[in-house]
Write a protein that holds these residues in place. Structure first.
Motif, mmCIF file in Angstrom:
data_model
loop_
_atom_site.group_PDB
_atom_site.id
_atom_site.type_symbol
_atom_site.label_atom_id
_atom_site.label_comp_id
_atom_site.label_asym_id
_atom_site.label_seq_id
_atom_site.Cartn_x
_atom_site.Cartn_y
_atom_site.Cartn_z
ATOM 1 N N MET A 7 0.785 -1.154 0.270
ATOM 2 C CA MET A 7 0.030 -0.053 0.087
ATOM 3 C C MET A 7 0.859 1.243 -0.133
ATOM 4 O O MET A 7 1.817 1.249 0.621
ATOM 5 C CB MET A 7 -0.946 0.085 1.297
ATOM 6 C CG MET A 7 -1.711 1.315 1.333
ATOM 7 S SD MET A 7 -2.701 0.900 2.929
ATOM 8 C CE MET A 7 -4.146 2.219 2.538
ATOM 9 N N VAL A 8 0.707 2.319 -0.756
ATOM 10 C CA VAL A 8 1.021 3.549 -0.552
ATOM 11 C C VAL A 8 0.220 4.630 -0.375
ATOM 12 O O VAL A 8 -1.005 4.701 -0.659
ATOM 13 C CB VAL A 8 1.708 3.929 -2.092
ATOM 14 C CG1 VAL A 8 2.410 5.351 -2.038
ATOM 15 C CG2 VAL A 8 2.595 2.886 -2.595
ATOM 16 N N ILE A 9 0.542 5.418 0.625
ATOM 17 C CA ILE A 9 -0.472 6.409 1.231
ATOM 18 C C ILE A 9 0.372 7.871 0.989
ATOM 19 O O ILE A 9 1.298 8.068 1.076
ATOM 20 C CB ILE A 9 -0.831 6.253 2.649
ATOM 21 C CG1 ILE A 9 0.511 6.366 3.594
ATOM 22 C CG2 ILE A 9 -1.588 4.972 2.848
ATOM 23 C CD1 ILE A 9 0.262 6.227 5.045
ATOM 24 N N SER A 10 -0.561 8.814 0.721
ATOM 25 C CA SER A 10 -0.138 10.224 0.794
ATOM 26 C C SER A 10 -0.251 10.870 1.971
ATOM 27 O O SER A 10 -1.201 10.604 2.721
ATOM 28 C CB SER A 10 -0.922 10.899 -0.269
ATOM 29 O OG SER A 10 -0.848 10.455 -1.782
ATOM 30 N N LEU A 11 0.605 11.638 2.194
ATOM 31 C CA LEU A 11 0.725 12.539 3.421
ATOM 32 C C LEU A 11 -0.672 13.617 3.596
ATOM 33 O O LEU A 11 -1.067 13.558 4.794
ATOM 34 C CB LEU A 11 1.711 13.236 3.661
ATOM 35 C CG LEU A 11 3.104 12.597 3.596
ATOM 36 C CD1 LEU A 11 4.239 13.229 3.872
ATOM 37 C CD2 LEU A 11 3.216 11.746 4.953
ATOM 38 N N CYS A 12 -0.795 14.009 2.671
ATOM 39 C CA CYS A 12 -2.223 15.093 2.864
ATOM 40 C C CYS A 12 -2.547 15.465 1.435
ATOM 41 O O CYS A 12 -2.043 14.903 0.307
ATOM 42 C CB CYS A 12 -1.458 16.075 3.473
ATOM 43 S SG CYS A 12 -0.224 17.216 2.627
ATOM 44 N N TYR A 13 -3.595 16.210 1.284
ATOM 45 C CA TYR A 13 -4.016 16.774 0.053
ATOM 46 C C TYR A 13 -3.105 17.766 -0.514
ATOM 47 O O TYR A 13 -2.327 18.601 0.611
ATOM 48 C CB TYR A 13 -5.533 17.390 0.324
ATOM 49 C CG TYR A 13 -6.367 16.424 0.451
ATOM 50 C CD1 TYR A 13 -6.927 15.280 -0.178
ATOM 51 C CD2 TYR A 13 -7.149 16.387 1.859
ATOM 52 C CE1 TYR A 13 -7.952 14.467 0.061
ATOM 53 C CE2 TYR A 13 -8.136 15.215 2.316
ATOM 54 C CZ TYR A 13 -8.449 14.517 1.439
ATOM 55 O OH TYR A 13 -9.327 13.586 1.688
ATOM 56 N N TYR A 26 -2.801 15.425 -4.557
ATOM 57 C CA TYR A 26 -4.560 15.321 -4.740
ATOM 58 C C TYR A 26 -5.105 16.423 -4.144
ATOM 59 O O TYR A 26 -5.093 16.880 -3.194
ATOM 60 C CB TYR A 26 -4.768 13.948 -3.865
ATOM 61 C CG TYR A 26 -6.264 13.608 -4.083
ATOM 62 C CD1 TYR A 26 -6.655 12.540 -5.033
ATOM 63 C CD2 TYR A 26 -7.400 14.311 -3.670
ATOM 64 C CE1 TYR A 26 -8.124 12.402 -5.174
ATOM 65 C CE2 TYR A 26 -8.637 13.941 -3.807
ATOM 66 C CZ TYR A 26 -9.077 12.951 -4.566
ATOM 67 O OH TYR A 26 -10.301 12.487 -4.851
ATOM 68 N N ASN A 27 -6.027 17.005 -4.920
ATOM 69 C CA ASN A 27 -6.892 18.213 -4.760
ATOM 70 C C ASN A 27 -8.250 17.863 -4.133
ATOM 71 O O ASN A 27 -9.075 17.225 -5.224
ATOM 72 C CB ASN A 27 -6.688 19.206 -5.916
ATOM 73 C CG ASN A 27 -5.431 19.819 -6.262
ATOM 74 O OD1 ASN A 27 -4.645 20.502 -5.577
ATOM 75 N ND2 ASN A 27 -4.797 18.944 -7.089
ATOM 76 N N PRO A 80 -4.077 8.690 6.665
ATOM 77 C CA PRO A 80 -5.370 9.133 5.965
ATOM 78 C C PRO A 80 -6.655 8.114 6.056
ATOM 79 O O PRO A 80 -6.459 6.904 5.688
ATOM 80 C CB PRO A 80 -4.919 9.365 4.432
ATOM 81 C CG PRO A 80 -3.853 8.028 4.668
ATOM 82 C CD PRO A 80 -2.931 8.111 5.846
ATOM 83 N N ALA A 81 -7.578 8.665 6.388
ATOM 84 C CA ALA A 81 -8.739 7.925 6.316
ATOM 85 C C ALA A 81 -9.484 7.787 5.203
ATOM 86 O O ALA A 81 -10.227 6.982 4.761
ATOM 87 C CB ALA A 81 -9.839 8.484 7.436
#
Length: 322
Positions: free
Chosen positions: A115-121, A199-200, A150-151
Motif C-alpha cells: 500500500m502507498v499512502i499520501s501524506l495530505c491533500y 491530490y486536490n 489518511p482515512a
C-alpha cells in the motif's frame, strides 16, 4: 501483444457534470502513462454519462461503466472488480489531481510494499506521517486514533492482489473510507509513505461533512461493531480490541452529534437513534484511550451551542440517562 496497465484509477460518477471534465483531464494528463481510467456512472441524471463516453472515444485508456444509482461504495466495488492494473487508486469525480500523482505513488513502491499512502491533500498543509514506511500494527494504531494516517481512500494506492480479500461495505454511507482502510490494513505487511501531496480535494456544500443529521450519516455507528468482528476473526484478543473499539465509538458519536448540533433540519427518529446509541455506549466516553483529542472533541461537541439549544440538549440528556 496487449500490455496491462500498471495502475487502475477508479472514479465513481454521480451528477458531477460541473467537475468531471477537470477530474478526467487531470488523470489523463499524468506523467506516468501506463494507467487505465475506470469511470463508473452511478445512475447520473445530468450529462455526466455523456461526458464520460466522450472521453472514452478519445482515449483508449478510458473505460466507462453504467449502473443504477447504488451509492459510491457500490460504484467503487464495481470498478475494483473490473480493474486489471497491478495497483488501484481512487479519485472522486468532484476532485482533481496534479500531473505527478501516479508517478509519485509508483516511486514509493518497494519490495514487500502492499500500500502507498499520501501524506495530505495538495490544498492542505497538514502532514499525516513522518516515516517513510509503516508496518500493519503502527498503521492501524494511527488510523484508529485519527492521527498520522489518511482515512480517505483517495489518498491511497492499493495492491490489487490484496483487494480480493476486502470490499466496501455498501450498507455504510458515512466514513465508509475509514472502514475500508481498516479492513485493508488487516491484510498488509508494509505501507510506503508518499511525501509529495498531489491530490486536490474540493470542499462544497453538497459534501457529506456539511450535511444535516440523516439516516445515511447514522450508518457510521455500525462501524465499531464491524471492526470488532474483523479483529476477532484475525485473532486479536479482547484486551487489545476494547481500547480500539472505544476509540472509534467515541469518534463516531462525536461526528454524528456535531452534524446534529449544526443541522437545520432533522428527524426526531434519527435523533433518538443517536441518543440511544450514546446511552448504550456512554461508558466508552470514560474508557482510557490514546487519543485525548478525540475524547475532548466529543465532550466539547456535547456542550457547544448550549446558549441556543439549551432546551433541546436538556431533552437529549434526559433521553440518554433513562
Amino acid at each position: 501483444m496487449n500490455i496491462l496497465p500498471e495502475v487502475s484509477v477508479i472514479v465513481p460518477v454521480y451528477n458531477a457534470e460541473k467537475y468531471i471534465c477537470q477530474c478526467i483531464e487531470s488523470i489523463l494528463s499524468q506523467t506516468y502513462r501506463n494507467i487505465e481510467l475506470l469511470l463508473v456512472n452511478d445512475g447520473s441524471t445530468d450529462t455526466s454519462a455523456v461526458l464520460c463516453e466522450t472521453y472514452a472515444r478519445k482515449d483508449s485508456r478510458v473505460k466507462v461503466y453504467h449502473q443504477i444509482n447504488k451509492g459510491v461504495g457500490s460504484a467503487r466495488n464495481y470498478g475494483i472488480h473490473r480493474a486489471v492494473g497491478r495497483w488501484v487508486t481512487f479519485v472522486d469525480a468532484d476532485d482533481w489531481v496534479n500531473k505527478d500523482l501516479i508517478e509519485n505513488y509508483i516511486s514509493c513502491v518497494d519490495i514487500g510494499v502492499d500500500m502507498v499512502i499520501s501524506l495530505c491533500y495538495a490544498n492542505d498543509n497538514h502532514d499525516f506521517c513522518k516515516s517513510n514506511y509503516l508496518n500493519k500494527e503502527d498503521a492501524i494504531r494511527s488510523l484508529i486514533t485519527f492521527n498520522e494516517f489518511p482515512a480517505s481512500m483517495c489518498l491511497s494506492m492499493y495492491l490489487r492482489e490484496k483487494m480480493q480479500y476486502v470490499s466496501l461495505d455498501e450498507s455504510i454511507h458515512y466514513w465508509e473510507d475509514f472502514y475500508f482502510q481498516f479492513t485493508y490494513l488487516l491484510h498488509v505487511d508494509k505501507i510506503s509513505v508518499n511525501k509529495i501531496p498531489s491530490y486536490n480535494y474540493r470542499q462544497h456544500s453538497e459534501s457529506a461533512t456539511h450535511s444535516d443529521l440523516n439516516p445515511k450519516m447514522l450508518t457510521c455507528l455500525s462501524i465499531p461493531e464491524c471492526m470488532k468482528v474483523q479483529l476477532e476473526n484475525h485473532g486479536y484478543n479482547s484486551k487489545s480490541i476494547v481500547p480500539i473499539i472505544s476509540e472509534v465509538t467515541v469518534f463516531f458519536i462525536g461526528q454524528c452529534f456535531k452534524n446534529f448540533l449544526l443541522s437545520n433540519h432533522y428527524n426526531e427518529r434519527d435523533v433518538l437513534i443517536l441518543v440511544n446509541y450514546l446511552r448504550k455506549h456512554k461508558r466508552c466516553l470514560f474508557h482510557p484511550t490514546k487519543s485525548v483529542g478525540v475524547k475532548m472533541k466529543t465532550i466539547l461537541l456535547l456542550n457547544l451551542f448550549t446558549s441556543n439549544l439549551n432546551s433541546l440538549l436538556s431533552w437529549i440528556y434526559k433521553k440518554a440517562d433513562k
